[in-house]
Design an enzyme around this catalytic site. Structure first.
Site, short mmCIF file in Angstrom:
data_model
loop_
_atom_site.label_atom_id
_atom_site.label_comp_id
_atom_site.label_asym_id
_atom_site.label_seq_id
_atom_site.Cartn_x
_atom_site.Cartn_y
_atom_site.Cartn_z
N ARG A 148 -55.63 -58.53 37.75
CA ARG A 148 -56.09 -59.85 37.30
C ARG A 148 -55.71 -60.86 38.38
NH1 ARG A 148 -54.25 -61.69 31.32
NH2 ARG A 148 -52.20 -61.66 32.29
N ASP B 289 -68.89 -75.17 7.29
CA ASP B 289 -67.72 -75.78 6.66
C ASP B 289 -67.32 -75.14 5.33
OD1 ASP B 289 -68.22 -77.93 8.63
OD2 ASP B 289 -69.93 -78.32 7.30
C1 LIG Z 1 -48.28 -62.92 32.27
C2 LIG Z 1 -48.06 -62.76 30.81
N1 LIG Z 1 -46.84 -62.44 30.36
C3 LIG Z 1 -46.57 -62.29 29.06
C4 LIG Z 1 -47.56 -62.44 28.11
C5 LIG Z 1 -47.23 -62.21 26.66
O1 LIG Z 1 -47.85 -61.05 26.20
P1 LIG Z 1 -47.65 -60.59 24.69
O2 LIG Z 1 -48.32 -61.62 23.87
O3 LIG Z 1 -48.37 -59.28 24.63
O4 LIG Z 1 -46.20 -60.52 24.46
C6 LIG Z 1 -48.86 -62.74 28.52
C7 LIG Z 1 -49.91 -62.86 27.53
O5 LIG Z 1 -51.04 -62.54 27.70
C8 LIG Z 1 -49.13 -62.91 29.91
O6 LIG Z 1 -50.34 -63.24 30.35
#
Ligand SMILES: Cc1ncc(COP(=O)(O)O)c(C=O)c1O
Length: 370
Positions: free
Chosen positions: A135, A314
Site C-alpha cells: 500500500r 430516512d
Molecule cells: C497502519 C495501520 N495500523 C493499524 C491499524 C489498525 O488496524 P486494526 O483496526 O485491524 O487494529 C490500521 C487500520 O487499518 C492501519 O492502517
C-alpha cells in the site's frame, strides 16, 4: 444537560467497553507494550474524541489517525498527547505539523526533500517499511538508508519505525510469517542507523491478539479497542475477551395493519400475505443504513422483526410480530430481551467485515457516549 439532538434514532457507545478492551490487552501483554489508540474515521464510527479520551484514561499513549485533518481535529481536543498520521500529507503542510506537534509517516526521500523546504522546525517522523501490504512504505533497504540519512540531515527527528501486516487476521500463517521475517531482516540490517529511542511497532489488533511474541515496542490497536474481533480466526485463536462498544437504536414512528395484497414502499416489492402489522422506523440509507439491508431483522422487546419493502432515505418498514405501541424501542444493533444482534450479524448479511458497519452509520445518527 440540554438535549443536543431531536431525532429518535441514535447510536450508543459504551466507553467503559473501550477501557475494558484496553485493560484486557494490557493484561494479555503484562503491560509490556505501549498502546497507540487508532481513532481514524471518527474512531471507526464510534466518535473519535470521546473514544480517544477513554483510551488515554485507560493508558493509551499515542493517538493514531489516517489523515492530517483527523490529527488536527484531535489536537484541538488534546493539547499534549502524541498523535501519529498514517497517511501521506502534502509536504507543503509540514509547518502545520511542526506547529501542532503531529508526528508523520514518511516513506519517500522526495517527500522529505520537499518537506525540508517548508520548515526549519522539528517534526517527529515514523518511517514506514512495506513488507508485503503493498500500500505505502519503503520496499528496499537502499531507500530506507536514503530516508534515514535524509532525516539526519534535516531538522526532523526519527521517532518511529513500522510496518503493517496484510493477513494477521487470516487462518493461514504463511504470508504473515513471510512479512514478519522480511521486517526482522530489514530491521536487523538498518538497526545501526536507528537509535534505541526509536519506537518499533508492527502490530494491528489481529497481531496484538494473536502473535504476542512478534510485537516489538508498541501495538496499533484499532478494531479490537472497539470490542470487535478482526476475524473469526482471531476470535478462535486468542484468549482476550473483548466487549463491543457500539449499539444502534430507534423507536417505532408508526404502526398500522395492512390487508392481504397491500404493498409497501418504493417499487411495491413486498406484499402482505394476510393481515399484517407493519411498523415504520426512522432510519434509512441517508443514515448509512443501506438498501441492501432489506430482509435483515431488527428487535423489539427481544423479538426479531424483518425489514420489509425497500429501505427509503430516512425511514424503513418492518413486519411486526404483534401490534407494538408507537414509540416502542427498536434495537438495530445490541441486546434486547435475551436476544442480541451483533455488528457481525449485519456484516455477514451485507457480506462484508465488521469494520465497515459502525463506519457506515454516518454523522446524521447522533452518538451518545455512556
Ligand atoms: C497502519 C495501520 N495500523 C493499524 C491499524 C489498525 O488496524 P486494526 O483496526 O485491524 O487494529 C490500521 C487500520 O487499518 C492501519 O492502517
Amino acid at each position: 444537560m440540554a438535549q443536543t439532538f431531536f431525532r429518535d434514532t441514535w447510536a450508543e457507545v459504551d466507553l467503559s467497553a473501550i477501557k475494558h478492551n484496553i485493560n484486557e490487552l494490557n493484561k494479555f501483554h503484562h503491560n509490556s507494550k505501549k498502546i497507540y489508540a487508532v481513532v481514524k474515521a471518527n474512531g471507526y464510527g464510534h466518535g473519535d474524541i470521546p473514544v480517544a479520551k477513554a483510551a488515554v484514561e485507560a493508558g493509551a499513549s499515542v493517538l493514531a489517525v489516517a489523515t492530517f485533518d483527523e490529527a488536527l481535529r484531535l489536537r484541538r481536543a488534546f493539547s499534549t498527547i502524541p498523535i501519529l498520521v498514517f497517511g501521506r500529507i502534502r509536504p507543503s503542510d509540514i509547518q502545520l505539523a511542526a506547529d501542532h506537534q503531529i508526528a508523520l509517516t514518511v516513506y519517500q526521500s522526495e517527500w522529505l526533500e520537499q518537506a525540508k523546504q517548508y520548515t526549519n522546525d522539528s517534526v517527529d517522523l515514523h518511517v514506514k517499511i512495506d513488507t508485503g501490504m503493498n500500500r505505502v512504505g519503503i520496499r528496499l533497504e537502499e531507500e530506507a538508508y536514503d530516508v534515514i540519512k535524509g532525516i539526519e540531515a534535516s531538522p526532523f527527528q526519527l521517532t518511529g519505525l513500522y510496518t503493517h501486516f496484510a493477513t494477521a487476521d487470516e487462518e493461514s500463517v504463511e504470508y504473515f510469517n513471510a512479512q514478519k521475517d522480511r521486517f526482522e531482516a530489514f530491521y536487523h540490517r538498518i538497526k545501526h542507523l536507528v537509535s534505541s529511542e526509536v519506537e518499533v511497532h508492527v502490530g494491528n489488533s489481529a497481531t496484538s491478539l494473536r502473535y504476542k511474541e512478534d510485537l516489538y515496542d508498541a501495538v496499533r490497536f484499532g478494531i479490537s479497542m472497539y470490542g470487535l474481533y478482526p476475524s473469526e480466526a482471531v476470535a478462535k485463536n486468542t484468549s482476550v475477551n473483548l466487549q463491543p462498544a457500539f449499539t444502534l437504536y430507534s423507536h417505532l414512528a408508526h404502526v398500522k395493519q395492512l390487508e392481504a395484497g397491500e404493498s409497501i414502499s418504493y417499487g411495491a416489492t413486498y406484499t402482505a400475505k394476510g393481515k399484517e402489522w407493519i411498523g415504520t422506523i426512522p432510519i434509512g440509507y441517508g443514515d448509512g443504513w443501506i438498501r441492501k439491508l432489506e430482509g435483515f431483522q431488527v428487535m423489539i422487546q427481544g423479538e426479531l422483526q424483518p425489514i420489509v419493502g425497500r429501505i427509503c432515505m430516512d425511514q424503513m418498514m418492518v413486519r411486526l410480530s404483534q401490534p407494538f405501541d408507537v414509540d416502542s424501542k427498536v434495537t438495530l444493533i445490541g441486546k434486547s430481551g435475551g436476544n442480541v444482534i451483533q455488528v457481525e450479524d449485519v456484516a455477514d448479511y451485507l457480506e462484508t467485515i465488521n469494520y465497515e458497519i459502525p463506519c457506515m452509520i454516518n454523522e446524521r445518527v447522533p452518538r451518545i457516549h455512556t
